[in-house]
Design a protein around this motif. Sequence first.
Motif, PDB file in Angstrom:
ATOM      1  N   ARG A 167       0.728  -1.053  -0.025  1.00  0.00           N
ATOM      2  CA  ARG A 167      -0.059  -0.020   0.026  1.00  0.00           C
ATOM      3  C   ARG A 167       0.882   1.094   0.001  1.00  0.00           C
ATOM      4  O   ARG A 167       0.399   2.261  -0.561  1.00  0.00           O
ATOM      5  CB  ARG A 167      -0.861  -0.014   1.206  1.00  0.00           C
ATOM      6  CG  ARG A 167      -2.158  -1.106   1.322  1.00  0.00           C
ATOM      7  CD  ARG A 167      -3.067  -0.532   2.271  1.00  0.00           C
ATOM      8  NE  ARG A 167      -3.576   0.798   2.187  1.00  0.00           N
ATOM      9  CZ  ARG A 167      -4.249   1.095   3.353  1.00  0.00           C
ATOM     10  NH1 ARG A 167      -4.066   0.744   4.337  1.00  0.00           N
ATOM     11  NH2 ARG A 167      -4.696   2.594   3.244  1.00  0.00           N
ATOM     12  N   PHE A 168       2.123   1.269   0.540  1.00  0.00           N
ATOM     13  CA  PHE A 168       2.818   2.315   0.646  1.00  0.00           C
ATOM     14  C   PHE A 168       4.001   2.085   0.095  1.00  0.00           C
ATOM     15  O   PHE A 168       4.907   1.157  -0.154  1.00  0.00           O
ATOM     16  CB  PHE A 168       3.450   2.578   2.133  1.00  0.00           C
ATOM     17  CG  PHE A 168       2.139   2.642   3.244  1.00  0.00           C
ATOM     18  CD1 PHE A 168       1.333   3.851   3.454  1.00  0.00           C
ATOM     19  CD2 PHE A 168       1.798   1.449   3.861  1.00  0.00           C
ATOM     20  CE1 PHE A 168       0.402   3.862   4.393  1.00  0.00           C
ATOM     21  CE2 PHE A 168       0.650   1.589   4.847  1.00  0.00           C
ATOM     22  CZ  PHE A 168      -0.060   2.766   5.189  1.00  0.00           C
ATOM     23  N   VAL A 179       0.377   6.629  -1.284  1.00  0.00           N
ATOM     24  CA  VAL A 179      -0.445   5.523  -0.683  1.00  0.00           C
ATOM     25  C   VAL A 179      -1.428   5.010  -1.724  1.00  0.00           C
ATOM     26  O   VAL A 179      -2.169   5.642  -2.368  1.00  0.00           O
ATOM     27  CB  VAL A 179      -1.258   6.248   0.458  1.00  0.00           C
ATOM     28  CG1 VAL A 179      -1.996   5.269   1.274  1.00  0.00           C
ATOM     29  CG2 VAL A 179      -0.257   6.788   1.642  1.00  0.00           C
ATOM     30  N   ASP A 180      -1.557   3.672  -1.620  1.00  0.00           N
ATOM     31  CA  ASP A 180      -2.547   2.978  -2.686  1.00  0.00           C
ATOM     32  C   ASP A 180      -2.217   3.420  -3.998  1.00  0.00           C
ATOM     33  O   ASP A 180      -3.287   3.566  -4.749  1.00  0.00           O
ATOM     34  CB  ASP A 180      -3.768   3.462  -2.202  1.00  0.00           C
ATOM     35  CG  ASP A 180      -4.236   2.396  -0.886  1.00  0.00           C
ATOM     36  OD1 ASP A 180      -3.646   1.499  -0.481  1.00  0.00           O
ATOM     37  OD2 ASP A 180      -4.951   2.934  -0.016  1.00  0.00           O
ATOM     38  N   THR A 240      -2.351   7.873   6.540  1.00  0.00           N
ATOM     39  CA  THR A 240      -3.722   7.311   6.283  1.00  0.00           C
ATOM     40  C   THR A 240      -4.294   6.794   7.314  1.00  0.00           C
ATOM     41  O   THR A 240      -3.688   6.977   8.413  1.00  0.00           O
ATOM     42  CB  THR A 240      -3.722   6.246   5.116  1.00  0.00           C
ATOM     43  OG1 THR A 240      -4.857   6.085   4.576  1.00  0.00           O
ATOM     44  CG2 THR A 240      -2.900   4.864   5.808  1.00  0.00           C
ATOM     45  N   TRP A 281      -2.448   4.996  10.467  1.00  0.00           N
ATOM     46  CA  TRP A 281      -1.003   5.093  10.211  1.00  0.00           C
ATOM     47  C   TRP A 281      -0.384   6.360  10.274  1.00  0.00           C
ATOM     48  O   TRP A 281      -0.873   7.549   9.702  1.00  0.00           O
ATOM     49  CB  TRP A 281      -0.754   4.390   8.782  1.00  0.00           C
ATOM     50  CG  TRP A 281      -0.974   3.048   8.625  1.00  0.00           C
ATOM     51  CD1 TRP A 281      -2.142   2.388   8.231  1.00  0.00           C
ATOM     52  CD2 TRP A 281      -0.247   2.057   8.961  1.00  0.00           C
ATOM     53  NE1 TRP A 281      -2.356   1.188   8.189  1.00  0.00           N
ATOM     54  CE2 TRP A 281      -1.041   0.574   8.748  1.00  0.00           C
ATOM     55  CE3 TRP A 281       1.004   1.837   9.697  1.00  0.00           C
ATOM     56  CZ2 TRP A 281      -0.518  -0.432   9.024  1.00  0.00           C
ATOM     57  CZ3 TRP A 281       1.487   0.636   9.998  1.00  0.00           C
ATOM     58  CH2 TRP A 281       0.672  -0.641   9.829  1.00  0.00           C
TER      59      TRP A 281
END
Length: 153
Positions: free
Chosen positions: A85-86, A105-106, A120, A123
Amino acid sequence: MNHNPLMFHLSVYSRMVLPAASLLVWGGVMFSAVTWGLRWSATGVVPSDATFAVQGLPEMDLAAAARSLGAVPVQMAASPDLASRFQLQGVMAGGPNAGAALISVDGQVAKPYRVGASVTEGWVLQSVQGRRISLGTSMDGPPMLALELPAKK
């Protein structure tokens, strides 16, 4: 009868200068007309029988582009889905509790985050050390994920 040789010489010279000057002036006028005519015709209306293929930009795989530039996520104690994701794309280290990181992110466009900022939902950027960052669920909690920039070539 012409008894003055200088007058005779000037009259022959003046008969040649006038046509030559006229030729140069009209040549400049024609050159200018042709130049402007070509310029106007180049910006004119496109003929109706001309077809153009309109192409859009190709779709870009952001993850593949990041990998080709060397942004490789390194995980500590996280699942592979979480680590993907990161993507770390840049680091600016500061003091012990200072610094910033450029994180995607994503697969979205990378944004800058300071230490302590929420990356996010759930996080937080905990720390920045050199070319490595740590992410966790809270600022005081244990690091859950570490991302590192690849070594310089």
